[in-house]
Design a protein around this motif. Structure first.
Motif, PDB file in Angstrom:
ATOM      1  N   TYR A   8       4.220  19.947  23.601  1.00 22.68           N
ATOM      2  CA  TYR A   8       2.995  20.741  23.561  1.00 22.68           C
ATOM      3  C   TYR A   8       2.133  20.471  22.332  1.00 22.68           C
ATOM      4  CZ  TYR A   8       5.548  23.335  27.154  1.00 22.68           C
ATOM      5  OH  TYR A   8       6.256  23.679  28.292  1.00 22.68           O
ATOM      6  N   LEU A   9       2.733  20.019  21.237  1.00 25.15           N
ATOM      7  CA  LEU A   9       1.944  19.757  20.033  1.00 25.15           C
ATOM      8  C   LEU A   9       0.933  18.623  20.194  1.00 25.15           C
ATOM      9  CD1 LEU A   9       4.464  20.297  17.100  1.00 25.15           C
ATOM     10  CD2 LEU A   9       2.446  21.667  17.677  1.00 25.15           C
ATOM     11  N   PRO A  10       1.157  17.623  21.078  1.00 24.75           N
ATOM     12  CA  PRO A  10       0.101  16.616  21.261  1.00 24.75           C
ATOM     13  C   PRO A  10      -1.252  17.194  21.657  1.00 24.75           C
ATOM     14  CG  PRO A  10       2.148  15.803  22.174  1.00 24.75           C
ATOM     15  CD  PRO A  10       2.404  17.231  21.774  1.00 24.75           C
ATOM     16  N   PHE A  11      -1.261  18.395  22.267  1.00 22.46           N
ATOM     17  CA  PHE A  11      -2.545  19.017  22.604  1.00 22.46           C
ATOM     18  C   PHE A  11      -3.335  19.378  21.357  1.00 22.46           C
ATOM     19  CE2 PHE A  11      -0.244  19.373  26.517  1.00 22.46           C
ATOM     20  CZ  PHE A  11      -1.205  19.360  27.513  1.00 22.46           C
ATOM     21  N   ALA A  12      -2.645  19.524  20.220  1.00 21.34           N
ATOM     22  CA  ALA A  12      -3.341  19.820  18.972  1.00 21.34           C
ATOM     23  C   ALA A  12      -4.185  18.654  18.498  1.00 21.34           C
ATOM     24  CB  ALA A  12      -2.332  20.212  17.889  1.00 21.34           C
ATOM     25  N   LEU A  13      -3.897  17.456  19.013  1.00 28.53           N
ATOM     26  CA  LEU A  13      -4.647  16.259  18.605  1.00 28.53           C
ATOM     27  C   LEU A  13      -5.880  16.019  19.460  1.00 28.53           C
ATOM     28  CD1 LEU A  13      -1.604  13.888  18.006  1.00 28.53           C
ATOM     29  CD2 LEU A  13      -2.900  15.182  16.304  1.00 28.53           C
ATOM     30  N   LEU A  14      -6.072  16.837  20.488  1.00 24.94           N
ATOM     31  CA  LEU A  14      -7.272  16.714  21.314  1.00 24.94           C
ATOM     32  C   LEU A  14      -8.437  17.386  20.605  1.00 24.94           C
ATOM     33  CD1 LEU A  14      -5.651  17.507  24.775  1.00 24.94           C
ATOM     34  CD2 LEU A  14      -6.307  15.273  23.888  1.00 24.94           C
ATOM     35  N   PRO A  15      -9.613  16.797  20.631  1.00 24.81           N
ATOM     36  CA  PRO A  15     -10.719  17.308  19.818  1.00 24.81           C
ATOM     37  C   PRO A  15     -11.152  18.723  20.165  1.00 24.81           C
ATOM     38  CG  PRO A  15     -11.466  15.635  21.377  1.00 24.81           C
ATOM     39  CD  PRO A  15      -9.987  15.590  21.382  1.00 24.81           C
ATOM     40  N   ALA A  16     -11.015  19.139  21.419  1.00 26.65           N
ATOM     41  CA  ALA A  16     -11.544  20.438  21.825  1.00 26.65           C
ATOM     42  C   ALA A  16     -10.714  21.612  21.332  1.00 26.65           C
ATOM     43  CB  ALA A  16     -11.659  20.511  23.347  1.00 26.65           C
ATOM     44  N   THR A  17      -9.468  21.394  20.968  1.00 30.81           N
ATOM     45  CA  THR A  17      -8.599  22.508  20.589  1.00 30.81           C
ATOM     46  C   THR A  17      -8.698  22.862  19.110  1.00 30.81           C
ATOM     47  OG1 THR A  17      -6.693  21.130  20.042  1.00 30.81           O
ATOM     48  CG2 THR A  17      -6.954  21.770  22.346  1.00 30.81           C
ATOM     49  N   GLY A  18      -9.179  21.935  18.296  1.00 31.68           N
ATOM     50  CA  GLY A  18      -9.207  22.180  16.868  1.00 31.68           C
ATOM     51  C   GLY A  18      -7.834  22.151  16.239  1.00 31.68           C
ATOM     52  N   GLY A  19      -6.815  21.908  17.025  1.00 31.96           N
ATOM     53  CA  GLY A  19      -5.458  21.795  16.500  1.00 31.96           C
ATOM     54  C   GLY A  19      -4.746  23.123  16.351  1.00 31.96           C
ATOM     55  N   ALA A  20      -5.427  24.122  15.812  1.00 31.33           N
ATOM     56  CA  ALA A  20      -4.765  25.377  15.448  1.00 31.33           C
ATOM     57  C   ALA A  20      -4.229  26.120  16.659  1.00 31.33           C
ATOM     58  CB  ALA A  20      -5.731  26.264  14.667  1.00 31.33           C
ATOM     59  N   LEU A  21      -4.946  26.125  17.760  1.00 29.41           N
ATOM     60  CA  LEU A  21      -4.523  26.904  18.923  1.00 29.41           C
ATOM     61  C   LEU A  21      -3.225  26.377  19.522  1.00 29.41           C
ATOM     62  CD1 LEU A  21      -7.854  27.736  20.782  1.00 29.41           C
ATOM     63  CD2 LEU A  21      -6.175  29.367  19.909  1.00 29.41           C
ATOM     64  N   ALA A  22      -3.119  25.061  19.646  1.00 28.26           N
ATOM     65  CA  ALA A  22      -1.897  24.487  20.200  1.00 28.26           C
ATOM     66  C   ALA A  22      -0.711  24.766  19.284  1.00 28.26           C
ATOM     67  CB  ALA A  22      -2.064  22.987  20.420  1.00 28.26           C
ATOM     68  N   VAL A  23      -0.922  24.665  17.982  1.00 29.75           N
ATOM     69  CA  VAL A  23       0.143  24.977  17.020  1.00 29.75           C
ATOM     70  C   VAL A  23       0.532  26.448  17.127  1.00 29.75           C
ATOM     71  CG1 VAL A  23       0.731  25.109  14.572  1.00 29.75           C
ATOM     72  CG2 VAL A  23      -0.525  23.128  15.453  1.00 29.75           C
ATOM     73  N   LEU A  24      -0.468  27.321  17.261  1.00 30.53           N
ATOM     74  CA  LEU A  24      -0.197  28.754  17.399  1.00 30.53           C
ATOM     75  C   LEU A  24       0.644  29.036  18.637  1.00 30.53           C
ATOM     76  CD1 LEU A  24      -0.652  31.682  16.477  1.00 30.53           C
ATOM     77  CD2 LEU A  24      -2.774  31.676  17.829  1.00 30.53           C
ATOM     78  N   VAL A  25       0.319  28.378  19.740  1.00 29.65           N
ATOM     79  CA  VAL A  25       1.090  28.568  20.972  1.00 29.65           C
ATOM     80  C   VAL A  25       2.545  28.173  20.754  1.00 29.65           C
ATOM     81  CG1 VAL A  25       1.429  27.686  23.313  1.00 29.65           C
ATOM     82  CG2 VAL A  25      -0.843  28.396  22.566  1.00 29.65           C
ATOM     83  N   VAL A  26       2.774  27.040  20.096  1.00 24.50           N
ATOM     84  CA  VAL A  26       4.146  26.577  19.852  1.00 24.50           C
ATOM     85  C   VAL A  26       4.891  27.560  18.956  1.00 24.50           C
ATOM     86  CG1 VAL A  26       5.530  24.781  18.757  1.00 24.50           C
ATOM     87  CG2 VAL A  26       3.628  24.155  20.259  1.00 24.50           C
ATOM     88  N   VAL A  27       4.225  28.059  17.918  1.00 23.12           N
ATOM     89  CA  VAL A  27       4.873  29.012  17.009  1.00 23.12           C
ATOM     90  C   VAL A  27       5.231  30.298  17.750  1.00 23.12           C
ATOM     91  CG1 VAL A  27       4.509  30.492  14.992  1.00 23.12           C
ATOM     92  CG2 VAL A  27       3.793  28.101  14.926  1.00 23.12           C
ATOM     93  N   LEU A  28       4.296  30.847  18.523  1.00 28.36           N
ATOM     94  CA  LEU A  28       4.562  32.084  19.260  1.00 28.36           C
ATOM     95  C   LEU A  28       5.629  31.877  20.327  1.00 28.36           C
ATOM     96  CD1 LEU A  28       0.946  33.520  19.670  1.00 28.36           C
ATOM     97  CD2 LEU A  28       2.759  34.351  18.149  1.00 28.36           C
ATOM     98  N   ALA A  29       5.624  30.702  20.958  1.00 26.29           N
ATOM     99  CA  ALA A  29       6.653  30.403  21.950  1.00 26.29           C
ATOM    100  C   ALA A  29       8.032  30.382  21.300  1.00 26.29           C
ATOM    101  CB  ALA A  29       6.359  29.065  22.620  1.00 26.29           C
ATOM    102  N   ASN A  30       8.130  29.820  20.100  1.00 31.37           N
ATOM    103  CA  ASN A  30       9.405  29.803  19.388  1.00 31.37           C
ATOM    104  C   ASN A  30       9.849  31.219  19.023  1.00 31.37           C
ATOM    105  OD1 ASN A  30       9.526  27.044  19.559  1.00 31.37           O
ATOM    106  ND2 ASN A  30       8.986  26.654  17.427  1.00 31.37           N
ATOM    107  N   VAL A  31       8.903  32.066  18.632  1.00 29.04           N
ATOM    108  CA  VAL A  31       9.239  33.457  18.333  1.00 29.04           C
ATOM    109  C   VAL A  31       9.732  34.164  19.590  1.00 29.04           C
ATOM    110  CG1 VAL A  31       8.325  35.681  17.562  1.00 29.04           C
ATOM    111  CG2 VAL A  31       7.624  33.584  16.405  1.00 29.04           C
TER     112      VAL A  31
END
Length: 207
Positions: A105-128
């Motif tokens: 899921y982190l590769p989505f953070a490298l797409l220009p439209a996401t700004g990176g932070a949202l995909a990282v946030l999803v991964v962090v919340l999913a881990n929680v």
């Protein structure tokens, strides 16, 4: 409601294959580690593809996520029904899932439209959310898999996103909105797992 409720039917379809794997000497831990390793390789490839704008490669994601769900069910069946359960296996299962989810899921953070932070946030919340599920099991209430955004639901969402991107739909604000919705739905998922886990523990202590 979560896709996890369909797991018993999914497992019933896989039992013939599980019997053949068991007869061939395949162990639950081998399936777990092999699945995680393949996810890490694919995640690395998707990260390179996302950075280079080669989004066609994201078509690999939905097929692998479906196969990964099947493999996760297979290692569980081997553990529970064919005597492969172990403390090591339980640890490997949880850690491998966290690593695989992050890699895919982190590769989505490298797409220009996401700004990176949202995909990282999803991964962090999913881990929680997965940590909350495990803590409930440690408290004697059984592992919680409550939704609305469980592991299978996230796989469905990201598989659909991979399909859309791979088919040529360019990333845009719509992608950021989808990731934001996933992040928001993970909040009640965490809450449900924590509170229902506590409620289960309290009931287990009643005389």
């Amino acid at each position: 409601m979560t896709l996890y409720s369909l797991k018993p039917r999914f497992q019933a379809l896989l039992r013939p294959a599980v019997r053949r794997l068991y007869a061939g000497g395949v162990t639950a831990n081998q399936v777990t580690v092999g699945t995680a390793a393949a996810s890490l390789v694919l995640g690395g490839g998707l990260a390179v593809a996302a950075a280079g704008g080669e989004l066609l490669w994201f078509l690999l994601l939905p097929g692998w996520l479906l196969l990964r769900m099947a493999l996760n069910a297979i290692d569980g069946l081997l553990a529970r029904e064919f005597g492969h359960a172990s403390r090591l296996g339980a640890c490997l299962n949880e850690l491998a899932d966290l690593l695989a989810d992050a890699a895919l899921y982190l590769p989505f953070a490298l797409l220009p439209a996401t700004g990176g932070a949202l995909a990282v946030l999803v991964v962090v919340l999913a881990n929680v959310a997965e940590m909350a599920a495990v803590l409930a099991a440690g408290n004697g209430g059984g592992r919680r898999n409550d939704g609305p955004m469980g592991k299978s639901d996230r796989a469905l969402v990201f598989g659909a996103l991979g399909l859309l991107l791979g088919c040529g739909i360019p990333p845009g604000p719509w992608l950021a909105w989808v990731l934001a919705i996933v992040a928001l739905l993970l909040l009640p998922t965490i809450g449900n797992r924590v509170w229902r886990g506590i409620a289960g523990e309290d009931r287990s202590r009643q005389p």
